[in-house]
Write a protein that holds these residues in place. Sequence first.
Motif, mmCIF file in Angstrom:
data_model
loop_
_atom_site.group_PDB
_atom_site.id
_atom_site.type_symbol
_atom_site.label_atom_id
_atom_site.label_comp_id
_atom_site.label_asym_id
_atom_site.label_seq_id
_atom_site.Cartn_x
_atom_site.Cartn_y
_atom_site.Cartn_z
ATOM 1 N N TYR A 1 14.541 -4.010 -14.669
ATOM 2 C CA TYR A 1 14.586 -4.061 -16.124
ATOM 3 C C TYR A 1 15.339 -2.903 -16.786
ATOM 4 O O TYR A 1 16.052 -3.131 -17.785
ATOM 5 C CB TYR A 1 13.169 -4.171 -16.683
ATOM 6 C CG TYR A 1 12.539 -5.517 -16.423
ATOM 7 C CD1 TYR A 1 12.751 -6.577 -17.306
ATOM 8 C CD2 TYR A 1 11.756 -5.743 -15.300
ATOM 9 C CE1 TYR A 1 12.177 -7.828 -17.067
ATOM 10 C CE2 TYR A 1 11.189 -6.989 -15.052
ATOM 11 C CZ TYR A 1 11.400 -8.015 -15.934
ATOM 12 O OH TYR A 1 10.847 -9.249 -15.688
ATOM 13 N N PRO A 2 15.197 -1.641 -16.320
ATOM 14 C CA PRO A 2 15.904 -0.548 -16.994
ATOM 15 C C PRO A 2 17.412 -0.737 -17.154
ATOM 16 O O PRO A 2 17.935 -0.450 -18.245
ATOM 17 C CB PRO A 2 15.579 0.665 -16.096
ATOM 18 C CG PRO A 2 14.248 0.335 -15.519
ATOM 19 C CD PRO A 2 14.282 -1.140 -15.273
ATOM 20 N N ILE B 1 19.094 -3.535 -17.492
ATOM 21 C CA ILE B 1 19.290 -4.569 -18.512
ATOM 22 C C ILE B 1 19.007 -4.008 -19.903
ATOM 23 O O ILE B 1 19.767 -4.237 -20.847
ATOM 24 C CB ILE B 1 18.381 -5.784 -18.219
ATOM 25 C CG1 ILE B 1 18.801 -6.445 -16.902
ATOM 26 C CG2 ILE B 1 18.444 -6.792 -19.367
ATOM 27 C CD1 ILE B 1 17.872 -7.551 -16.452
ATOM 28 N N ILE B 2 17.927 -3.242 -20.021
ATOM 29 C CA ILE B 2 17.562 -2.638 -21.304
ATOM 30 C C ILE B 2 18.601 -1.594 -21.721
ATOM 31 O O ILE B 2 19.004 -1.521 -22.885
ATOM 32 C CB ILE B 2 16.160 -2.008 -21.226
ATOM 33 C CG1 ILE B 2 15.103 -3.095 -20.979
ATOM 34 C CG2 ILE B 2 15.839 -1.235 -22.501
ATOM 35 C CD1 ILE B 2 13.715 -2.560 -20.700
ATOM 36 N N THR B 3 19.038 -0.770 -20.745
ATOM 37 C CA THR B 3 20.044 0.254 -21.027
ATOM 38 C C THR B 3 21.352 -0.364 -21.497
ATOM 39 O O THR B 3 21.969 0.101 -22.470
ATOM 40 C CB THR B 3 20.305 1.114 -19.775
ATOM 41 O OG1 THR B 3 19.086 1.746 -19.372
ATOM 42 C CG2 THR B 3 21.358 2.181 -20.052
ATOM 43 N N TYR C 1 21.744 -3.181 -22.978
ATOM 44 C CA TYR C 1 21.525 -3.728 -24.313
ATOM 45 C C TYR C 1 21.597 -2.629 -25.381
ATOM 46 O O TYR C 1 22.188 -2.824 -26.450
ATOM 47 C CB TYR C 1 20.168 -4.430 -24.379
ATOM 48 C CG TYR C 1 19.832 -4.987 -25.734
ATOM 49 C CD1 TYR C 1 20.432 -6.154 -26.209
ATOM 50 C CD2 TYR C 1 18.918 -4.323 -26.549
ATOM 51 C CE1 TYR C 1 20.124 -6.647 -27.468
ATOM 52 C CE2 TYR C 1 18.606 -4.807 -27.813
ATOM 53 C CZ TYR C 1 19.211 -5.976 -28.262
ATOM 54 O OH TYR C 1 18.916 -6.453 -29.506
ATOM 55 N N LYS C 2 21.011 -1.471 -25.075
ATOM 56 C CA LYS C 2 21.012 -0.366 -26.039
ATOM 57 C C LYS C 2 22.414 0.208 -26.222
ATOM 58 O O LYS C 2 22.820 0.550 -27.337
ATOM 59 C CB LYS C 2 20.050 0.727 -25.579
ATOM 60 C CG LYS C 2 18.579 0.363 -25.702
ATOM 61 C CD LYS C 2 17.686 1.504 -25.259
ATOM 62 C CE LYS C 2 16.213 1.164 -25.448
ATOM 63 N NZ LYS C 2 15.333 2.282 -24.996
ATOM 64 N N GLN D 1 25.273 -10.010 -18.297
ATOM 65 C CA GLN D 1 25.638 -8.896 -19.167
ATOM 66 C C GLN D 1 26.999 -8.330 -18.783
ATOM 67 O O GLN D 1 27.844 -8.057 -19.655
ATOM 68 C CB GLN D 1 24.579 -7.789 -19.089
ATOM 69 C CG GLN D 1 23.268 -8.127 -19.760
ATOM 70 C CD GLN D 1 22.332 -6.942 -19.778
ATOM 71 O OE1 GLN D 1 22.293 -6.140 -18.843
ATOM 72 N NE2 GLN D 1 21.557 -6.816 -20.845
ATOM 73 N N TRP E 1 24.981 -11.999 -25.008
ATOM 74 C CA TRP E 1 25.348 -10.594 -25.109
ATOM 75 C C TRP E 1 26.661 -10.425 -25.871
ATOM 76 O O TRP E 1 27.596 -11.191 -25.698
ATOM 77 C CB TRP E 1 25.464 -9.982 -23.712
ATOM 78 C CG TRP E 1 24.362 -10.393 -22.798
ATOM 79 C CD1 TRP E 1 24.457 -11.216 -21.715
ATOM 80 C CD2 TRP E 1 22.982 -10.031 -22.900
ATOM 81 N NE1 TRP E 1 23.236 -11.383 -21.135
ATOM 82 C CE2 TRP E 1 22.297 -10.672 -21.835
ATOM 83 C CE3 TRP E 1 22.250 -9.231 -23.774
ATOM 84 C CZ2 TRP E 1 20.945 -10.534 -21.624
ATOM 85 C CZ3 TRP E 1 20.880 -9.092 -23.561
ATOM 86 C CH2 TRP E 1 20.246 -9.734 -22.511
ATOM 87 N N SER F 1 20.290 3.537 -14.447
ATOM 88 C CA SER F 1 19.002 4.159 -14.725
ATOM 89 C C SER F 1 18.418 4.923 -13.539
ATOM 90 O O SER F 1 18.354 4.416 -12.422
ATOM 91 C CB SER F 1 17.999 3.089 -15.178
ATOM 92 O OG SER F 1 16.717 3.640 -15.330
#
Length: 299
Positions: free
Chosen positions: A36-37, A39-41, A43-44, A116, A123, A215
């Motif tokens: 998950y990190p 994917i979240i990174t 996105y941010k 992504q 995205w 990450s």
Amino acid sequence: MNDNHSLIPSYDTNIIHIIITILGYIYVICWCISFYPPIITNYKLKNSNGVSIDFVVLNSFGYICLIECLLLQYYSSDNGNTTTPNNTQQDKMIVTLFDIFYSIHGFILNLILLSQIMNLWPWKFHTGSATAIKGNKQRLNPSYYKLLKICVLIWILITLIYKNTANDSSYITFIKLDLAQYCNILIMGKILMTLIKYIPQIKHNYQRKSMIGFSKITILLDMLGGITSLLQLFLLSLEKVKDSSIMAVLGLNFGKIGISLITITFNSIFLLQFMRYKGNDVLILEKESINFNKKYRMV
């Protein structure tokens, strides 16, 4: 030695079972969360510059091999049925529901990460100059692309041979593959993909001189998952020992051992890269953002 020929004394069996279950939960949770990190990174940051497309594509194919192997082994063992009469419980790797859940979950998250990197819907990312791009999307390195095509062709071929053997067909008679042999080839494919996938990511980090977008939490969770997976496998092997030695039982599970050891080794290299490049993150992020703005004439 007790009735089931385990190396574990009978009065310790319940405690060992509890420890095995806890270790299983730990490594599954660690390996699942580790996806998950990134994917979240991404996105941010609104870009996926930190992750190599070669890393993700090779990893995805490795998961296909692993999932097929685990499902075949698990349901064959669980139902007491085998493809050939020579396959016994002692001839199979140890497979748990933890393994199957983690593998399927990992494959799905890899596809999301790949979407992504390819900047697919939904995205809306940009890609800076630090990556090999066509338009605003990364493209596979030609060498890894050729390797992937060869591996896919081999996978199709051995699958046809295995199906031919399982159905006792006469289409292919000069070579046969039983369940154990077929699964060993699949797990070797996963090990190969695991070994190779880290090389483009290490090179990618070196070329960028930065780990931003990759990450550290993922690395630490990956390593912890690998360690607890090895510990669980060792304890399960103590329980499964019958007429064979513990080394023989561990030998049947060379795939899971190899994947965990490779994961721990390469993640150690990633940690060294984090220490080496930790001062470059802000500079690289600004550089990639400036290059993106110039390329697309945005301010």
